[in-house]
Scaffold this active site. Structure first.
Site, short mmCIF file in Angstrom:
data_model
loop_
_atom_site.label_atom_id
_atom_site.label_comp_id
_atom_site.label_asym_id
_atom_site.label_seq_id
_atom_site.Cartn_x
_atom_site.Cartn_y
_atom_site.Cartn_z
N SER A 33 0.77 -1.30 0.10
CA SER A 33 0.03 -0.06 -0.02
C SER A 33 0.90 1.33 -0.05
O SER A 33 1.89 1.47 0.92
CB SER A 33 -0.82 -0.09 1.14
OG SER A 33 -2.13 -0.89 1.40
N HIS A 64 -3.35 0.31 -4.63
CA HIS A 64 -2.74 -0.87 -5.35
C HIS A 64 -3.22 -0.91 -6.87
O HIS A 64 -4.51 -0.91 -7.19
CB HIS A 64 -3.48 -2.07 -4.66
CG HIS A 64 -2.79 -2.45 -3.31
ND1 HIS A 64 -1.83 -3.33 -3.21
CD2 HIS A 64 -3.20 -2.07 -2.06
CE1 HIS A 64 -1.39 -3.39 -1.98
NE2 HIS A 64 -2.23 -2.55 -1.06
N HIS A 86 -5.69 -9.45 -1.63
CA HIS A 86 -5.67 -9.84 -0.30
C HIS A 86 -6.82 -10.91 0.19
O HIS A 86 -7.99 -10.76 -0.67
CB HIS A 86 -5.89 -8.65 0.72
CG HIS A 86 -4.96 -7.47 0.62
ND1 HIS A 86 -5.07 -6.59 -0.41
CD2 HIS A 86 -3.86 -7.18 1.14
CE1 HIS A 86 -3.90 -5.58 -0.46
NE2 HIS A 86 -3.15 -5.98 0.66
N TYR A 88 -9.00 -10.72 2.54
CA TYR A 88 -9.95 -9.93 2.78
C TYR A 88 -10.99 -9.31 1.78
O TYR A 88 -11.95 -9.22 1.96
CB TYR A 88 -9.57 -8.81 4.28
CG TYR A 88 -8.98 -7.71 3.38
CD1 TYR A 88 -9.48 -6.63 2.65
CD2 TYR A 88 -7.54 -7.55 3.85
CE1 TYR A 88 -8.63 -5.58 2.00
CE2 TYR A 88 -6.81 -6.26 3.17
CZ TYR A 88 -7.38 -5.59 2.38
OH TYR A 88 -6.64 -4.71 1.57
N GLU A 89 -10.29 -9.09 0.58
CA GLU A 89 -11.16 -8.80 -0.45
C GLU A 89 -11.89 -9.95 -1.01
O GLU A 89 -12.85 -9.49 -1.93
CB GLU A 89 -10.24 -8.42 -1.61
CG GLU A 89 -9.39 -7.08 -1.19
CD GLU A 89 -8.39 -6.87 -2.32
OE1 GLU A 89 -8.61 -6.41 -3.52
OE2 GLU A 89 -7.22 -7.46 -2.50
N ALA A 116 2.77 -2.27 4.11
CA ALA A 116 2.41 -1.43 5.22
C ALA A 116 1.97 -2.17 6.49
O ALA A 116 1.08 -2.86 6.31
CB ALA A 116 1.53 -0.30 4.70
N MET A 214 -1.91 -7.22 6.76
CA MET A 214 -2.98 -8.35 6.22
C MET A 214 -2.62 -8.73 4.95
O MET A 214 -3.32 -9.20 4.07
CB MET A 214 -4.30 -7.32 5.90
CG MET A 214 -4.74 -6.78 7.24
SD MET A 214 -6.18 -5.47 6.60
CE MET A 214 -6.19 -4.59 8.22
N SER A 215 -1.10 -8.93 4.75
CA SER A 215 -0.52 -9.49 3.41
C SER A 215 0.39 -10.24 3.78
O SER A 215 0.75 -10.62 4.86
CB SER A 215 -0.38 -8.23 2.57
OG SER A 215 0.78 -7.55 3.06
N ASN A 238 2.05 3.26 10.89
CA ASN A 238 1.08 3.83 12.10
C ASN A 238 1.18 2.81 13.38
O ASN A 238 2.05 1.70 13.27
CB ASN A 238 -0.29 3.64 11.76
CG ASN A 238 -0.82 2.14 11.49
OD1 ASN A 238 -0.56 1.69 10.30
ND2 ASN A 238 -1.52 1.62 12.40
N HIS A 250 -6.97 4.18 6.72
CA HIS A 250 -6.37 3.82 5.45
C HIS A 250 -5.57 4.97 5.03
O HIS A 250 -4.48 4.71 4.41
CB HIS A 250 -7.23 3.06 4.41
CG HIS A 250 -6.57 2.72 3.49
ND1 HIS A 250 -5.58 1.73 3.19
CD2 HIS A 250 -6.84 2.86 1.97
CE1 HIS A 250 -4.89 1.46 2.43
NE2 HIS A 250 -5.89 2.06 1.30
N1 HPA Z 1 -3.17 -3.25 11.31
C1 HPA Z 1 -3.15 -4.08 10.28
N2 HPA Z 1 -2.72 -3.98 8.96
C2 HPA Z 1 -2.21 -2.78 8.71
C3 HPA Z 1 -1.99 -1.86 9.86
C4 HPA Z 1 -2.37 -2.01 11.13
O1 HPA Z 1 -2.37 -1.31 11.97
N3 HPA Z 1 -1.43 -0.60 9.25
C5 HPA Z 1 -1.02 -0.99 7.99
N4 HPA Z 1 -1.64 -2.14 7.73
#
Ligand code: HPA
Length: 283
Positions: A33, A64, A86, A88-89, A116, A214-215, A238, A250
């Site tokens: 991302s 993406h 992903h 989750y998609e 990310a 998540m990847s 973050n 996001h």
């Molecule tokens: N959690 C899950 N996936 C993420 C995060 C997070 O804090 N930041 C970027 N991708």
């Protein structure tokens, strides 16, 4: 049979890609991302939209792009994926790892996975880089579930070096040379798409995770199955939930990764020449 079908699909995708570019890539990169601009490093670049590659879907996530770029970075023939799928998609694991298997099918010896991620380790700050040492697969699924694809690899692949030590050493060496501050740590891969609760973040820390996303985990498993050595680089975008006074978004993830892309580019540009085949690196 599922086995033959997947293999056939990979061969079909590989064939179409090879019609677009004569370059035989040695290293693959999957850009997470907000990190798609890393593809700007490529010279002699040919861009192939996923829509032109058989069996590739289009990513639905902002940040993406859905493009494959074949070219050279620092003289090294590479293939880059701007955009990943992903779980989750709603994609199946088979679809999530299809691009990974396809670029492995192009003959790469190393795969660099970027992402990310949220920082769980309290020493981490947004904008930091974490070199992945290991992962926790907490996605509730595995891309190798089902009949083993024996043309691709063994039934029970060893994952004791899911992130190849030689590749990791090469990234560390470059970061030291360039005086880029970095961490090493364990990446926890969760299904998403919700960010974690603060209680889940405390649980993940107890389990030994330093960052969460998540990847990456499915792609690392699929590449290891194929005998391709993997490196992983997380951009800590973050602080994980409960560690910062504000809510996660996001947008924050995209903004921080875009701001960190230059540092990531520099790291990757200077590490690729150090990544060599099978267990050996020039590091
Ligand atoms: N959690 C899950 N996936 C993420 C995060 C997070 O804090 N930041 C970027 N991708």
């Amino acid at each position: 049979m599922q086995q033959n079908t997947i293999y056939k699909k990979i061969r079909e995708a590989v064939e179409v890609i090879q019609q677009h570019s004569k370059i035989q890539p040695e290293i693959g990169l999957i850009l997470g991302s907000g990190l798609g601009s890393i593809a700007e490093l490529a010279t002699e670049a040919v861009t192939i939209p996923y829509s032109q590659i058989p069996h590739f879907h289009n990513p639905s996530v902002e940040g993406h792009a859905g493009k494959m770029v074949i070219g050279k970075i620092n003289q090294i023939p590479v293939v880059l994926l701007q955009g990943r799928f992903h779980l989750y998609e709603g994609h199946s694991m088979e679809d999530v790892v299809f691009p990974t298997r396809t670029i492995c099918g192009l003959g790469i010896h190393s795969l660099v996975l970027t992402n990310a991620a949220g920082g769980i380790n309290t020493r981490f700050r947004p904008g930091d880089v974490m070199l992945i040492e290991d992962h926790l697969n907490l996605m509730g699924d595995n891309p190798l579930r089902g009949p083993n694809l024996s043309q691709l690899g063994p039934r029970f692949p060893d994952l004791s070096e899911a992130y190849h030590r030689g590749c990791l050493a090469a990234f560390k060496k470059t970061a030291e040379e360039l005086k880029i501050n970095f961490h090493t740590g364990t990446y926890a891969g969760l299904l998403g798409p919700t960010y974690e609760t603060p209680a889940e973040v405390r649980m993940l820390r107890t389990l030994g995770a330093d960052a969460v996303g998540m990847s990456t985990v499915p792609e690392s498993i699929a590449a290891n199955h194929l005998g391709v050595q993997v490196a992983g680089v997380s951009c800590i975008t973050n602080l994980a939930a409960g560690l910062s006074p504000h809510k996660l978004s996001h947008q924050e993830v995209m903004d921080t990764s875009a701001q960190t892309a230059e540092k990531m580019k520099n790291l990757i540009l200077n590490t690729l020449p150090k990544l060599t085949q099978k267990g050996k690196t020039n590091a």
